[in-house]
Design a protein around this motif. Structure first.
Motif, PDB file in Angstrom:
ATOM      1  N   UNK A  72       0.818  -1.224   0.000  1.00  0.00           N
ATOM      2  CA  UNK A  72       0.000   0.000   0.000  1.00  0.00           C
ATOM      3  C   UNK A  72       0.856   1.279   0.000  1.00  0.00           C
ATOM      4  N   UNK A  73       2.179   1.106  -0.152  1.00  0.00           N
ATOM      5  CA  UNK A  73       3.103   2.256  -0.226  1.00  0.00           C
ATOM      6  C   UNK A  73       2.877   3.229   0.934  1.00  0.00           C
ATOM      7  N   UNK A  74       2.925   2.642   2.121  1.00  0.00           N
ATOM      8  CA  UNK A  74       2.614   3.410   3.332  1.00  0.00           C
ATOM      9  C   UNK A  74       3.732   4.413   3.626  1.00  0.00           C
ATOM     10  N   UNK A  75       3.346   5.629   3.986  1.00  0.00           N
ATOM     11  CA  UNK A  75       4.316   6.673   4.332  1.00  0.00           C
ATOM     12  C   UNK A  75       4.590   6.720   5.836  1.00  0.00           C
ATOM     13  N   UNK A  76       3.547   6.466   6.637  1.00  0.00           N
ATOM     14  CA  UNK A  76       3.711   6.582   8.093  1.00  0.00           C
ATOM     15  C   UNK A  76       2.745   5.640   8.788  1.00  0.00           C
ATOM     16  N   UNK A  77       3.113   5.264  10.012  1.00  0.00           N
ATOM     17  CA  UNK A  77       2.284   4.347  10.802  1.00  0.00           C
ATOM     18  C   UNK A  77       1.841   5.048  12.082  1.00  0.00           C
ATOM     19  N   UNK A  78       0.558   4.894  12.421  1.00  0.00           N
ATOM     20  CA  UNK A  78       0.090   5.287  13.761  1.00  0.00           C
ATOM     21  C   UNK A  78      -0.262   3.987  14.474  1.00  0.00           C
ATOM     22  N   UNK A  79       0.392   3.768  15.607  1.00  0.00           N
ATOM     23  CA  UNK A  79       0.355   2.444  16.247  1.00  0.00           C
ATOM     24  C   UNK A  79      -0.537   2.457  17.501  1.00  0.00           C
ATOM     25  N   UNK A  80      -1.804   2.058  17.289  1.00  0.00           N
ATOM     26  CA  UNK A  80      -2.765   1.971  18.398  1.00  0.00           C
ATOM     27  C   UNK A  80      -2.882   0.553  18.954  1.00  0.00           C
ATOM     28  N   UNK A  81      -2.527  -0.468  18.134  1.00  0.00           N
ATOM     29  CA  UNK A  81      -2.871  -1.847  18.502  1.00  0.00           C
ATOM     30  C   UNK A  81      -2.234  -2.244  19.824  1.00  0.00           C
TER      31      UNK A  81
END
Ligand code: NAD
Ligand code: WQD
Length: 341
Positions: A72-81
């Protein structure tokens, strides 16, 4: 820009997904649905008129996560899990270390392999040492958390600090949330805890709707103005907007930052109950019982650093929190279980 939200189907993640979609980001939600419903995301899509990508998978599955980041060519991650029940963490400490610490390790490995180096992490005010000195700035000392949940958050903060020290090309935001509460103003998405709620607001809402008979207030002998515990309740939409600002601030700028996300005001349990009664027009019967083990007397934030560095501010009041929590609860008495499958 493409943002991947681990745990994005949950309470805070779904509200953040909505804010990101409204701001024009592409959103990929990666969630194993262990504590969430797919329905929350359907409603986010309906409210925003935009679609998102949903991947039902576990963050501990490193190859799957790496594939998602690349595909998905992700630029950034927000980590809630993660797992978040404080009481349960004392019964099942290894599950908390495995899911929260092990899961974050897996995420960082997948990010490294996929060359994604921008990460926003959901930490908690629970990492601060107990103190009489309020409000808490980010410089306040961290403590020895009283439960494995809190320890897992502090361990992750240390892991991210070490990762950044060794790899200064990463951009990391550690967000220390105070007490998230309330719901989107539409009443369409909100907090839907499994079983009997642990947190004050969902408990109060379920008493008001008649699912629970009465609230137990844990102690009225704290050294606070009315003797009940004082906390910093932050509207979940203000919190979600904080993630948007934090992600924006760290994009394309290496660094590690820690920001408090709180309203900067303390309210006692009795004040919170009275505010809820005032805006809902419902009575909330309660009894005073003994203190809950591990609770502290008071905790509220100094949010100045986030306000100035992120150009962010809490715009909603305690009455807004209560009104929106009640709208969500009264429109969805059984939470997302009310929805047709
Ligand atoms: P939540 O339980 O509603 O959301 C967490 C989500 O993570 C859920 O959708 C769950 O299905 C998912 N998940 C859990 N383990 C997973 C795994 N191994 N792989 C993939 N998905 C997984 O909780 P929330 O209130 O939205 O909290 C989000 C984050 O914020 C958590 O990390 C929590 O510890 C942190 N936090 C919450 C609060 C609070 O009071 N709600 C306060 C401070 C920090
Ligand atoms: C708030 C106040 C209670 C329930 C917890 C975690 C913390 C963070 C947020 C994730 C306290 C009182 C509560 C009830 C009550 N989570 N209360 N009757 O304990 O401040 O923080 O959630 O990171 O880590 O510890 O929040 O909502 O449980 O309690 O009297 O049935 O309400 O004693 O004063 P808390 P809470």
């Amino acid at each position: 820009m493409v943002m991947l939200l681990t745990g994005g189907a949950g309470y805070i993640g779904s509200h953040t997904a909505l804010v990101l979609l409204e701001a024009g980001y592409e959103v990929v939600v990666y969630d194993n649905l262990s504590n969430a419903s797919r329905e929350s995301l359907r409603r986010v899509e309906k409210l925003t008129g935009r679609s998102l990508t949903f991947i039902e998978a576990d963050i501990r599955d490193t190859p799957r996560l790496q594939q998602a980041l690349t595909e998905h060519q992700v630029d950034a991650v927000i980590h809630f899990a993660g797992l978040k029940a404080v009481g349960e963490s004392t019964q099942k400490p290894l599950a908390y270390y495995e899911n929260n610490v092990g899961g974050t390790l897996s995420l960082c490995e997948a990010m490294r392999a996929a060359e994604v180096r921008t990460l926003v992490f959901s930490s908690s005010a629970t990492v601060y040492a107990e103190s009489d000195d309020m409000p808490l700035t980010e410089a306040a000392p961290t403590g020895r958390p009283t439960n494995p949940y809190g320890s897992s958050k502090l361990m992750i903060e240390w892991m991210l600090q070490d990762l950044y020290a060794a790899n200064p090309d990463w951009s990391i935001a550690i967000l220390r949330y105070f007490n998230p509460a309330g719901a989107h103003e539409s009443g369409e998405i909100g907090e839907d805890p499994n079983g009997i709620p642990n947190n004050l607001l969902p408990y109060v809402s379920q008493v008001a709707i008649g699912r629970l008979p009465q609230l137990s207030i844990y102690g009225d002998d704290y050294p606070t103005p009315d003797g009940t515990g004082v906390r910093d309740y932050i509207h979940v939409m203000d919190l979600a907007e904080g993630h948007l600002k934090a992600a924006h601030a760290i994009t394309d700028k290496a660094g590690l930052h820690t920001w408090n996300l709180g309203a900067g005001k303390g309210h006692s349990v009795l004040e919170a109950v009275r505010a809820f009664e005032r805006v809902s027009g419902r009575e909330v019967p309660y009894q005073i019982v003994g203190r809950r083990p591990g609770d502290i007397a008071q905790c509220w934030a100094n949010p100045h650093k986030a306000e100035t560095e992120l150009d962010w501010q809490c715009r909603r009041t305690i009455d807004d929190i209560m009104a929106d929590a009640w709208r969500w609860q009264s429109q969805n008495p059984q939470g997302y279980d009310d929805s047709p499958a």
